[in-house]
Design a protein around this motif. Structure first.
Motif, mmCIF file in Angstrom:
data_model
loop_
_atom_site.group_PDB
_atom_site.id
_atom_site.type_symbol
_atom_site.label_atom_id
_atom_site.label_comp_id
_atom_site.label_asym_id
_atom_site.label_seq_id
_atom_site.Cartn_x
_atom_site.Cartn_y
_atom_site.Cartn_z
ATOM 1 N N UNK A 151 0.882 -1.181 0.000
ATOM 2 C CA UNK A 151 0.000 0.000 0.000
ATOM 3 C C UNK A 151 0.912 1.222 0.000
ATOM 4 N N UNK A 152 0.745 2.090 -1.009
ATOM 5 C CA UNK A 152 1.596 3.271 -1.116
ATOM 6 C C UNK A 152 1.031 4.391 -0.252
ATOM 7 N N UNK B 182 3.951 10.484 -0.478
ATOM 8 C CA UNK B 182 3.375 11.691 -1.083
ATOM 9 C C UNK B 182 3.951 11.990 -2.468
ATOM 10 N N UNK B 183 5.038 11.324 -2.835
ATOM 11 C CA UNK B 183 5.685 11.603 -4.115
ATOM 12 C C UNK B 183 4.845 11.085 -5.281
ATOM 13 N N UNK B 184 5.010 11.727 -6.437
ATOM 14 C CA UNK B 184 4.369 11.253 -7.660
ATOM 15 C C UNK B 184 5.088 9.977 -8.085
ATOM 16 N N UNK C 226 10.418 -1.038 -3.037
ATOM 17 C CA UNK C 226 9.548 -0.264 -2.151
ATOM 18 C C UNK C 226 10.260 -0.080 -0.817
ATOM 19 N N UNK C 227 10.135 1.119 -0.251
ATOM 20 C CA UNK C 227 10.779 1.408 1.031
ATOM 21 C C UNK C 227 9.723 1.809 2.039
ATOM 22 N N UNK D 99 8.720 4.595 -3.678
ATOM 23 C CA UNK D 99 8.753 3.534 -4.685
ATOM 24 C C UNK D 99 9.733 3.924 -5.787
ATOM 25 N N UNK D 100 10.630 2.996 -6.117
ATOM 26 C CA UNK D 100 11.508 3.144 -7.272
ATOM 27 C C UNK D 100 11.094 2.067 -8.260
#
Length: 141
Positions: A90-91, A94-96, A109-110, A124-125
């Protein structure tokens, strides 16, 4: 003679104050480092260790499962997988999201694990696997 004693007293106080400041900065640096440290795992490794890593910041790598990206919920959810193991994410960041984040992409995912076992990602990268595979094949040819 009494003036020399006062000057020595000031030096001792200054030295003690300096030691306290240095010790406080060292402690804050150590605490900050410990909080920012994260463990890097694949989904397969995570699935066998996640109980031991509760409360720790983690980076988990896997492939985004085709059809798992759900943008209908208040927070984006998806599944990443590796070596037959999967992890629901679950993201909560706040980043796009990067343009390369899509079905089949490789993602890191971090974040940390919630009590219900869902991974709460703050970052997320994503890498488009096909793009990198094509570049690799060109170099090999």
């Amino acid at each position: 003679m009494s003036g020399g004693g006062t000057m020595g007293n000031i030096r001792v106080k200054f030295l003690i104050g300096g030691v306290i400041v240095v010790a406080a900065l060292a402690y804050l640096g150590f605490v900050g480092f410990e909080e920012s440290k994260s463990y890097y795992l694949t989904v397969e490794e995570f699935s066998s260790l996640h109980k031991d890593l509760a409360g720790k910041t983690l980076k988990v790598a896997g492939d985004v499962v085709d059809g798992s990206i759900d943008r209908t919920k208040p927070q984006l959810e998806f599944v990443i997988a590796n070596q037959g193991k999967s992890l629901k994410v679950r993201y909560v960041g706040k980043d796009v999201l990067p343009d390369t984040f899509k079905d089949g992409s490789k993602a890191v995912v971090e974040g940390n694990v919630s009590p219900d076992g869902v991974f709460l990602a703050r970052h997320i990268e994503a890498k488009c696997a096909s793009k990198y595979e094509a570049e690799y094949e060109k170099k090999g040819a």
